[in-house]
Design an enzyme around this catalytic site. Structure first.
Site, PDB file in Angstrom:
ATOM      1  N   GLU A  47       0.828  -1.203   0.000  1.00 45.71           N
ATOM      2  CA  GLU A  47       0.000   0.000   0.000  1.00 45.71           C
ATOM      3  C   GLU A  47       0.869   1.263   0.000  1.00 45.71           C
ATOM      4  OE1 GLU A  47      -3.758   1.879   2.556  1.00 45.71           O
ATOM      5  OE2 GLU A  47      -2.346   0.519   3.535  1.00 45.71           O
ATOM      6  N   LYS A  78     -10.164   2.587  -2.176  1.00 42.62           N
ATOM      7  CA  LYS A  78     -10.354   2.032  -0.836  1.00 42.62           C
ATOM      8  C   LYS A  78     -11.668   2.496  -0.235  1.00 42.62           C
ATOM      9  CE  LYS A  78      -7.666   1.619   3.481  1.00 42.62           C
ATOM     10  NZ  LYS A  78      -6.357   1.952   4.089  1.00 42.62           N
ATOM     11  N   CYS A 124      -5.842  -2.760   2.570  1.00 41.15           N
ATOM     12  CA  CYS A 124      -5.531  -2.659   3.986  1.00 41.15           C
ATOM     13  C   CYS A 124      -6.755  -2.718   4.905  1.00 41.15           C
ATOM     14  CB  CYS A 124      -4.704  -1.402   4.249  1.00 41.15           C
ATOM     15  SG  CYS A 124      -3.776  -1.468   5.812  1.00 41.15           S
TER      16      CYS A 124
END
Length: 289
Positions: free
Chosen positions: A41, A114, A151
């Protein structure tokens, strides 16, 4: 059989140096036989979300942009799929934590923004990132159908399920996670095990492979900083750990995957078949109270 490559590295304050290092690692992964390569990431910088500081918005870039162009050249030249995690500047004042999917001919298949954005001590992502608005996606690449999450998404089984329901055979989670140094002695093992177990459970529940590249090294942008725990790993369709990287060293983890196992696992453990979708309406509520 296919081979995937996960890039686990340290990051310096120099974005160009970080990009050059990651491009070189992608080349090495391709030379070692990887057909789908995933970065960690936000590999282009140190993890700036440790602090709320407007200067870090200068790290963002458009997509397509210079980083995607560099990876497209490698993808086309090496005939590999690349997943690159970038700080996207969508428009003035509008930024996303975005993963770009580049197919083996160098074309951009799409991107994932995300969806779940944390706001915890040293993980102040809500200051920087607008939550994703593209939903959960899966893409048919040359070598496999893949889904990408990022994540903090890893703590949400709904995200993995909705991606797998679109046929994803491998879930990739570009990640930047580690310990607060003061907590490591008391809570470190428990925190790391929870992180690994939850993602292995996504593999089991959805009958797919799960691949997690994490950064490594101690970055101090605020206070004692974060000690990133590395240990990038790949879990098979029954949740077994197929391979794991070092806890303290840079590494390109190359892992072979038998793609027939997805069909075999989903046939013998037909969790998708037995879902009671008629009973799940409350999942769209914040809380059932």
């Amino acid at each position: 059989m296919i081979q995937i490559g996960l890039i686990q590295s340290t990051c310096s304050p120099d974005p160009q140096a970080n990009l050059d290092k990651t491009l070189a690692a992608a080349e090495r992964a391709a030379s070692d036989g990887a057909q789908i390569i995933c970065t960690q990431e936000l590999f282009r910088s140190q993890y700036f979300c440790q602090a709320e500081d407007h200067k870090f918005f200068e790290l963002a870039e458009p997509i397509p942009g210079p980083s995607t162009a560099a990876f497209q050249r490698i993808a086309a030249g090496r005939q590999v799929v690349i997943i690159a995690s970038l700080f996207e500047k969508r428009a003035p004042g509008l930024y996303h934590n975005t993963a770009v999917v580049i197919d083996a001919d160098g074309s951009i298949l799409g991107k994932y923004r995300k969806m779940h954005i944390p706001d915890d001590p040293l993980y102040y992502e809500k200051f920087y990132f607008t939550p994703g608005d593209l939903g959960f996606r899966a893409w048919q690449t040359r070598y496999a159908k893949i889904g990408v999450l990022v994540c903090w998404d890893q703590w949400y089984p709904e995200a993995a399920r909705l991606t797998a329901m679109q046929g994803a055979e491998i879930l990739f989670y570009p990640t930047a996670i580690g310990w607060h140094p003061a907590e490591k002695a008391e809570q470190g093992q428990r925190q790391h095990e929870a992180w690994e177990i939850t993602q292995r459970s996504h593999a089991i529940d959805n009958g797919c492979d799960v691949a997690v590249p994490n950064r490594v090294g101690h970055e101090t942008l605020c206070g004692e900083g974060i000690e990133f725990w590395g240990q990038s790993f790949v879990a098979g369709t029954s949740g077994e750990v197929l391979a794991k990287a070092s806890a303290d060293q840079e590494q390109v983890l190359i892992v072979p995957l038998d793609m027939t196992q997805v069909d075999t696992t989903r046939t013998h453990w037909p969790f998708l078949r037995d879902r009671r979708i008629d009973a799940y309406g409350d999942l769209t509520k914040r809380l059932v109270d």
